[in-house]
Design an enzyme around this catalytic site. Structure first.
Site, PDB file in Angstrom:
ATOM      1  N   ALA A   1    -116.239  34.190 -10.237  1.00 51.36           N
ATOM      2  CA  ALA A   1    -114.973  34.875 -10.489  1.00 51.36           C
ATOM      3  C   ALA A   1    -114.408  35.573  -9.724  1.00 51.36           C
ATOM      4  CB  ALA A   1    -115.019  35.777 -11.925  1.00 51.36           C
ATOM      5  N   LYS A   2    -112.938  35.633  -9.551  1.00 53.76           N
ATOM      6  CA  LYS A   2    -112.211  36.186  -8.667  1.00 53.76           C
ATOM      7  C   LYS A   2    -111.534  37.489  -9.419  1.00 53.76           C
ATOM      8  CE  LYS A   2    -111.724  32.695  -5.420  1.00 53.76           C
ATOM      9  NZ  LYS A   2    -110.771  31.978  -4.508  1.00 53.76           N
ATOM     10  N   GLY A   3    -110.484  38.209  -9.000  1.00 55.27           N
ATOM     11  CA  GLY A   3    -109.841  39.107  -9.709  1.00 55.27           C
ATOM     12  C   GLY A   3    -108.128  38.691  -9.865  1.00 55.27           C
TER      13      GLY A   3
ATOM     14  N   GLU B   1    -103.916  41.756 -10.791  1.00 53.47           N
ATOM     15  CA  GLU B   1    -102.767  42.211 -10.311  1.00 53.47           C
ATOM     16  C   GLU B   1    -102.039  41.125  -9.929  1.00 53.47           C
ATOM     17  OE1 GLU B   1    -103.280  46.593  -9.088  1.00 53.47           O
ATOM     18  OE2 GLU B   1    -105.003  45.071  -8.653  1.00 53.47           O
TER      19      GLU B   1
ATOM     20  N   GLY C   1    -107.959  47.634 -21.818  1.00 51.70           N
ATOM     21  CA  GLY C   1    -107.349  46.593 -22.547  1.00 51.70           C
ATOM     22  C   GLY C   1    -107.040  45.244 -22.008  1.00 51.70           C
TER      23      GLY C   1
ATOM     24  N   SER D   1    -108.007  45.063  -9.153  1.00 56.10           N
ATOM     25  CA  SER D   1    -108.398  43.718  -9.600  1.00 56.10           C
ATOM     26  C   SER D   1    -109.621  43.534  -9.428  1.00 56.10           C
ATOM     27  CB  SER D   1    -107.536  42.589  -8.967  1.00 56.10           C
ATOM     28  OG  SER D   1    -106.125  42.618  -9.088  1.00 56.10           O
ATOM     29  N   ARG D   2    -110.591  44.668  -9.351  1.00 57.33           N
ATOM     30  CA  ARG D   2    -111.952  44.591  -8.889  1.00 57.33           C
ATOM     31  C   ARG D   2    -112.983  44.576 -10.008  1.00 57.33           C
ATOM     32  NH1 ARG D   2    -114.519  49.216  -9.090  1.00 57.33           N
ATOM     33  NH2 ARG D   2    -115.620  49.136  -7.057  1.00 57.33           N
TER      34      ARG D   2
END
Ligand code: FES
Ligand code: FES
Lengths: 160, 334
Positions: free
Chosen positions: B287-289, B292, B47, B88-89
């Protein structure tokens, strides 16, 4: 156990089913009739995900017995769009990115629909009050509140 | 007895992904006969919008519009391997795998186009609209639709690619214990303002101002959406949510939403979000994550604001009125 008949209109269409006595409206809608727009988040009246409109009133379908709906007119989120055109609230939710996983969205839209039916130009506080029975885990509510306010504005512009 | 105001600040570094036994994600990309592209993944969209991001990444790499890409995450039994959507991967790991797979597919696509146009594949470029053109001579072109048809029915080629992204396992150095648990960090800073009623212990969060450094916002609207929701969730962790009020004793643990408190729309603090972009060296398009990370800095910021307001340090979450009152009592008796 003998089945009991139940008959109502769902989003304008006649529906008739035989159900076990005691079946909730949520169960009847999702598993018997196949309208999965009401979501069962808690099955005990605390999340608002299963909200539907029965004879113009906002109701929790998980706490409503299907057999008490005989003769009723029921609206669910899946009945809001007309001929492929989204309802103004649906459009506003989409435009405002007011949904992430989407699980709460049908219930939110049901609650907002009833609010705007009774209060076409709600204040922010009235929107907050109207949504306070619905839990959203993802959005932090702000985009949802904004979407309802936007839909109200566009409704009143169209009416003017 | 009074309502006291306080302000707290906190900053965090947050790793993207984790490093236990190595952290792989694989992806497969192939074209349909009509030149649409399928991305096959085992990484699941919870989601958070991963399918949209993977479609964008694939489209950008191959050089087609995003709506020409379909992402299939149907089955973790049969799809290419992914460690999962957590830590967050998703964007970082799966995104890198999709880029690699899409590059390979693009190469085959250009080779087939080169045969059709009787030019060198290295002389070709995509226009991002579904066509392949000869560099410097754009009147010489072929649609990707026709290239796919040719590959399937004439040339017997599969326009497809394999992608693999692996962060290898990092072992601690024997001498120092140093290791590299992550290759990529997101950052955030939050300033929270609260009011604490020192008679009831109740905390009202007035404002939450966040700055997030997330590498690159591949879809700025979706990033904003996640950060706004995450900020709220951080406040919720700070003040309300717990499954185990008397942990490890499970008696009286919350069993549902009426016992597991979450703030509703009426408990919203005024929330501000600022996004900073410093593209990461090993992230897909930088991009990073943010997933969270965005729900973390609010917690110490609120705890610090409570300290600023009433002078007590609450080091157990959530920061309930009971904990504040007990701490105030202990402070008074010292
Ligand atoms: S399922 Fe009915 S209120 Fe949660
Ligand atoms: S959008 Fe996920 S619960 Fe509201």
């Amino acid at each position: 156990m003998a089945k009991v008949p139940v008959q109502f209109t769902l989003n304008g269409a006649e529906k008739a089913e035989f159900i076990d006595s005691g079946t909730t409206l949520l169960h009847a809608l999702r598993d018997k009739i196949g309208d999965t727009s009401p979501k069962g988040g808690c099955h005990q009246g605390t999340c608002g995900g299963c909200s539907v409109i029965i004879d113009g009133e906002l109701r929790l379908s998980c706490l409503t017995l299907a057999e008490t709906c005989n003769g009723a007119a029921i609206t669910t989120a899946s009945g809001l769009s007309e001929g492929g055109v989204l309802h103004p609230l649906q459009r506003a939710f989409l435009d405002a990115f007011a949904t992430q996983c989407g699980f709460c969205t049908p219930g939110m839209i049901m609650a907002a629909t009833v609010l705007l039916d009774h209060t076409p130009n709600p204040s922010r506080d009235e929107v907050v009050e109207a949504l306070s029975g619905n839990i959203c885990r993802c959005t932090g509510y702000e985009p949802i509140i904004q979407a309802v306010l936007t839909a109200a504005r566009s409704n009143s512009q169209n009416a003017a | 007895m009074a309502i006291r105001r306080g302000r707290g600040v906190a900053a965090i570094n947050y790793p993207t992904g984790m490093n236990l036994g190595g952290d792989p994600t694989q992806a497969l990309v192939h074209s349909t006969p009509t030149g649409n592209f399928m991305v096959t993944l085992s990484s699941v969209d919870l989601g958070q919008g991963m399918k949209q991001i993977m479609a964008q990444i694939c489209a950008e790499t191959i050089g087609v519009p995003t709506d020409r890409v379909v992402v299939d995450t149907a089955d973790t039994d049969t799809g290419p391997h992914c460690m999962g959507t957590f830590a967050s991967r998703g964007t970082h790991r799966a995104g890198n795998a999709v880029i690699q797979a899409a590059r390979e597919a693009r190469q085959v696509m250009l080779e087939v186009a080169a045969e059709e146009l009787e030019v060198n594949a290295s002389d070709l470029e995509t226009d991002g609209q579904g066509n392949i053109l000869v560099k410097g001579a754009p009147q010489k072109s072929i649609s990707i639709f026709d290239v796919a048809l040719s590959a399937h029915f004439k040339r017997g080629r599969s326009i497809s690619g394999r992608g693999m992204f692996l962060i290898p396992r990092s072992y601690p150095e024997k001498e120092t214990g140093a290791m590299k648990p992550s290759t990529c960090y997101a950052h955030a800073c939050t300033v929270a303002e609260v009011e604490v009623d020192d008679e009831t212990g109740e905390v009202t969060v007035l404002t939450v101002k966040n700055v997030f450094e997330i590498g690159r916002a591949l879809n700025p609207k979706m990033v904003e959406q996640q950060l706004v929701g995450g900020s709220w969730m951080g406040v919720s962790h700070a003040l309300y949510e717990t499954t185990e009020p008397y942990y490890p004793n499970r008696d009286h643990g919350g069993t549902d939403f009426n016992q597991y408190l979450m703030p509703g729309p009426g408990d919203l603090a005024q929330t501000e979000i600022i996004v900073l972009e410093r593209p990461s060296a090993d992230g897909p398009y930088g991009a990073k994550g943010p997933g969270e990370m965005c729900a973390n800095p609010q917690i110490p910021a609120v705890a610090n604001a409570v300290f600023d307001a009433v002078g007590v340090r609450i080091d157990t979450l959530p920061i309930t009125p009971e904990r504040i009152l007990r701490a105030l009592k202990a402070q008074a008796s010292n």
